[in-house]
Design a protein around this motif. Sequence first.
Motif: not given
Length: 180
Positions: A51-58
Amino acid sequence: MNVVIINSSPREQGNCSFFSKQLQEKYKDDDVTVFNLYRMDYKGCMACYACKNGDALCFVKDEMQEIYPKLVKADLIIMISPNYYKFVNGTAKEFLDRLFCMTDSVNRSKFKENAKFFFILCQGAGNRSHGEPVVQWLKSVIEHTNLKFYGYVVPGCLKETTDMAKLKYDDLKMSLNMFV
Ligand SMILES: Cc1cc2nc3c(=O)[nH]c(=O)nc-3n(C[C@H](O)[C@H](O)[C@H](O)COP(=O)(O)O)c2cc1C
């Protein structure tokens, strides 16, 4: 206004559920969604860091996926938890761990700008100070995600009755109205 109510208590007729139902009614003319976490199928964070890549959520495909779309659109999140052993209950903690995806690798928040988080802690103890450390802890966690935070402890909530919750509801509503 988009309102999300998160109730972590297992007791459908208990104090937390009393507040959840009252607040759902209060915001009935808004876009309000209630999640009863204890009835949902999800676990805590698996620490994959995807999730720490860009706007991705879980990336974990469980019933938290029903909650995220509502959270990103929420203007007001109301979380209600019972005090278990001087903390939020385990159900609430697993949910909170899953909010790890709501900030990116440089701590930018994925919540809406100016969104607010109102926390209600129902506890058996009669003194509010008993629950204050929990409120302070959660304030520091939630403010890290850039949400405005307000915590309200409801003392004297017994398992046999919701009388104290009923008694405190007007005062709680006043705090909530001033916060929002
Ligand atoms: C496992 C467990 C642990 C609890 N620990 C505490 C506690 O540390 N402090 C406290 O004030 N109340 C404690 N309580 C009482 C609950 O916080 C209180 O009854 C609360 O109102 C429960 O919310 P509910 O009515 O929505 O279930 C505990 C209750 C349970 C079941």
